[in-house]
Design a protein around this motif. Structure first.
Motif, PDB file in Angstrom:
ATOM      1  N   GLU A 136       0.948  -1.376   0.156  1.00 16.89           N
ATOM      2  CA  GLU A 136       0.030   0.062   0.111  1.00 16.89           C
ATOM      3  C   GLU A 136       1.003   1.340   0.068  1.00 16.89           C
ATOM      4  O   GLU A 136       0.549   2.300  -0.697  1.00 16.89           O
ATOM      5  CB  GLU A 136      -0.835  -0.009   0.972  1.00 16.89           C
ATOM      6  CG  GLU A 136      -2.084  -1.068   1.330  1.00 16.89           C
ATOM      7  CD  GLU A 136      -3.020  -0.832  -0.087  1.00 16.89           C
ATOM      8  OE1 GLU A 136      -3.463   0.543  -0.221  1.00 16.89           O
ATOM      9  OE2 GLU A 136      -3.238  -1.578  -0.859  1.00 16.89           O
ATOM     10  N   LEU A 269     -11.470   4.084   0.238  1.00 18.75           N
ATOM     11  CA  LEU A 269     -10.718   5.406   0.738  1.00 18.75           C
ATOM     12  C   LEU A 269      -9.347   4.837   1.337  1.00 18.75           C
ATOM     13  O   LEU A 269      -8.603   5.560   1.146  1.00 18.75           O
ATOM     14  CB  LEU A 269     -11.669   6.061   1.858  1.00 18.75           C
ATOM     15  CG  LEU A 269     -12.902   6.880   1.348  1.00 18.75           C
ATOM     16  CD1 LEU A 269     -13.398   7.672   2.413  1.00 18.75           C
ATOM     17  CD2 LEU A 269     -12.258   8.040   0.263  1.00 18.75           C
ATOM     18  N   TYR A 271      -7.599   2.394   0.855  1.00 21.60           N
ATOM     19  CA  TYR A 271      -6.521   1.497  -0.043  1.00 21.60           C
ATOM     20  C   TYR A 271      -5.889   2.508  -0.987  1.00 21.60           C
ATOM     21  O   TYR A 271      -6.446   3.231  -1.815  1.00 21.60           O
ATOM     22  CB  TYR A 271      -7.252   0.576  -0.866  1.00 21.60           C
ATOM     23  CG  TYR A 271      -7.639  -0.934  -0.307  1.00 21.60           C
ATOM     24  CD1 TYR A 271      -6.217  -1.534  -0.127  1.00 21.60           C
ATOM     25  CD2 TYR A 271      -8.615  -1.228   0.293  1.00 21.60           C
ATOM     26  CE1 TYR A 271      -6.429  -3.001   0.509  1.00 21.60           C
ATOM     27  CE2 TYR A 271      -8.829  -2.433   0.850  1.00 21.60           C
ATOM     28  CZ  TYR A 271      -7.620  -3.325   0.959  1.00 21.60           C
ATOM     29  OH  TYR A 271      -7.738  -4.650   1.544  1.00 21.60           O
ATOM     30  N   ASN A 272      -4.443   2.718  -1.053  1.00 26.00           N
ATOM     31  CA  ASN A 272      -3.688   3.251  -1.982  1.00 26.00           C
ATOM     32  C   ASN A 272      -3.634   2.873  -3.315  1.00 26.00           C
ATOM     33  O   ASN A 272      -3.753   3.342  -4.504  1.00 26.00           O
ATOM     34  CB  ASN A 272      -2.313   3.421  -1.425  1.00 26.00           C
ATOM     35  CG  ASN A 272      -2.090   4.391  -0.380  1.00 26.00           C
ATOM     36  OD1 ASN A 272      -2.830   5.511  -0.209  1.00 26.00           O
ATOM     37  ND2 ASN A 272      -1.292   4.301   0.613  1.00 26.00           N
ATOM     38  N   ASN A 277      -8.039   8.651  -2.773  1.00 27.81           N
ATOM     39  CA  ASN A 277      -7.504   8.474  -1.655  1.00 27.81           C
ATOM     40  C   ASN A 277      -7.679   9.702  -0.684  1.00 27.81           C
ATOM     41  O   ASN A 277      -7.714  10.909  -1.423  1.00 27.81           O
ATOM     42  CB  ASN A 277      -6.059   8.044  -1.652  1.00 27.81           C
ATOM     43  CG  ASN A 277      -5.797   6.743  -2.263  1.00 27.81           C
ATOM     44  OD1 ASN A 277      -4.838   6.852  -3.180  1.00 27.81           O
ATOM     45  ND2 ASN A 277      -6.609   5.661  -1.948  1.00 27.81           N
ATOM     46  N   ALA A 339     -11.182  13.596  -0.500  1.00 28.71           N
ATOM     47  CA  ALA A 339     -11.118  12.622  -1.510  1.00 28.71           C
ATOM     48  C   ALA A 339     -10.592  12.683  -2.715  1.00 28.71           C
ATOM     49  O   ALA A 339     -11.650  13.317  -3.407  1.00 28.71           O
ATOM     50  CB  ALA A 339     -12.019  11.385  -1.358  1.00 28.71           C
TER      51      ALA A 339
END
Length: 358
Positions: A136, A269, A271-272, A277, A339
């Motif tokens: 990640e 949100l 999880y890269n 993100n 986000a």
């Protein structure tokens, strides 16, 4: 490769393998210098020719450009070639031993953290968590250095150690040298995992580690830690550190029970490696605008903008407010959690909203 080798030499300059390698190199140079001096004076050739002949003989290449013609010259040539076979073999053997020593020292965690502006992780969290953490993190920072500090494992598992830019340091958080060797003051983020993930008393060990960390880090270094038991949060009131609940998975399950798909939204949100993100931006030019006007103007800008974003929360004085009143006024220095995708141009975005507002 050569520069890397000499840099490694500095790391082991007090070791026996380094001293042996150094001795063999000096003996080899000394013998070759002696031969060059003797060959020049006995054969009456130039320094250039003497050095060239020395190299040919020592490496057993023997091009024969200008071989020795006198008896004495031939004798010392025979002696050098005989001795050189032993010393060249010993030299390559010493280099090989040194490289193996370096690999062993690194694998067992006896070398200082070589990375700067990276991440230092205290207490190895296990293969699965470590692998997920690295994947990640590397989705955004592809080559960032990560150093794991632990005193309970002999070496990193091969699945982790084989990944690029990963380092292991064996050290106890109760030893001052550990913080120096880990170079915590030269890295941007320190993460402290609990020694035992299911034992609430591990929060006490985490507290001790953070207290000691704060003696060595600078104001630009962040400390994040995993809190096993929420009731222990009071212990960290005086620390400049951010905690993450170890029971986030339980909270996600409970939330999902109460509100279907909510856990999936949060997962997307966090999880890269997928979707948008969270990104924290600072309010500068928009100070004084109401939350209502900000939202309305934001929608107008986004309708013709090549970037997308969604505001999640206002953060003021370290407190998050995800449902501000329409009359809430943005203040200079407020943080907004949005986000969005990588490289969102917040400064330009502020300018465009400000133009509509005026």
């Amino acid at each position: 490769m050569i520069f890397n080798f000499f840099r490694q030499l500095q790391l082991h300059k007090n070791s026996d393998v380094y001293k042996r390698l150094k001795q063999i190199i000096l003996y080899t140079l000394g013998i070759n210098i002696l031969f060059a001096v003797l060959f020049k004076n006995i054969e009456h050739v130039s320094w250039n020719e003497a050095i060239w002949q020395t190299w040919q003989t020592a490496t057993t290449v023997g091009y024969g450009n200008k071989p020795a013609e006198t008896l004495a010259g031939r004798i010392i040539t025979m002696l050098l070639s005989t001795v050189s076979i032993a010393f060249v073999g010993a030299l390559f053997g010493a280099v090989f031993d040194y490289k193996e020593h370096h690999k062993t020292q690194k694998r067992l965690g006896f070398m200082n953290n070589p990375y700067k502006d990276g991440y230092v992780v205290f207490n190895f969290p296990g293969i699965n968590i470590a692998k997920h953490f690295i994947d990640e993190l590397r989705a955004v920072e592809r080559s960032v250095g990560i150093c794991f500090v632990d005193n309970h494992i002999e070496a990193l598992p091969d699945e982790i150690a084989s990944l690029p830019n990963i380092h292991f340091l064996k050290g106890s958080p109760l030893q001052q040298q550990t913080y120096t060797d880990a170079q915590v003051n030269k890295n941007k983020t320190i993460i402290v995992f609990p020694v035992h993930h299911k034992t609430s008393t591990s929060d006490g060990s985490t507290k001790t580690t953070i207290d000691l960390l704060e003696r060595f880090i600078t104001s630009s270094t962040r400390i994040l830690f995993v809190l096993v038991d929420q009731s222990n949060a009071w212990m960290f009131d005086t620390n400049n550190a951010t905690h993450v609940n170890a029971d986030l998975s339980i909270l996600a399950i409970v939330q999902e029970c109460q509100d279907p798909y909510s856990a999936k939204v949060i997962e997307d949100l966090l999880y890269n490696t997928q979707g948008a993100n969270p990104m924290t931006v600072k309010v500068n030019k928009l100070a004084g605008i109401s939350w209502k006007d900000f939202q309305i103007n934001m929608m107008h800008v986004l309708s013709d903008y090549k970037f997308d974003c969604n505001v999640l929360s206002i953060i003021r004085d370290g407190q998050s407010n995800s449902c501000p009143k329409p009359s809430e006024t943005l203040e200079k220095g407020d943080l907004l959690s949005i986000a969005t995708y990588d490289e969102f141009p917040w400064d330009d975005f502020e300018e465009k909203i400000l133009e509509l507002q005026s």
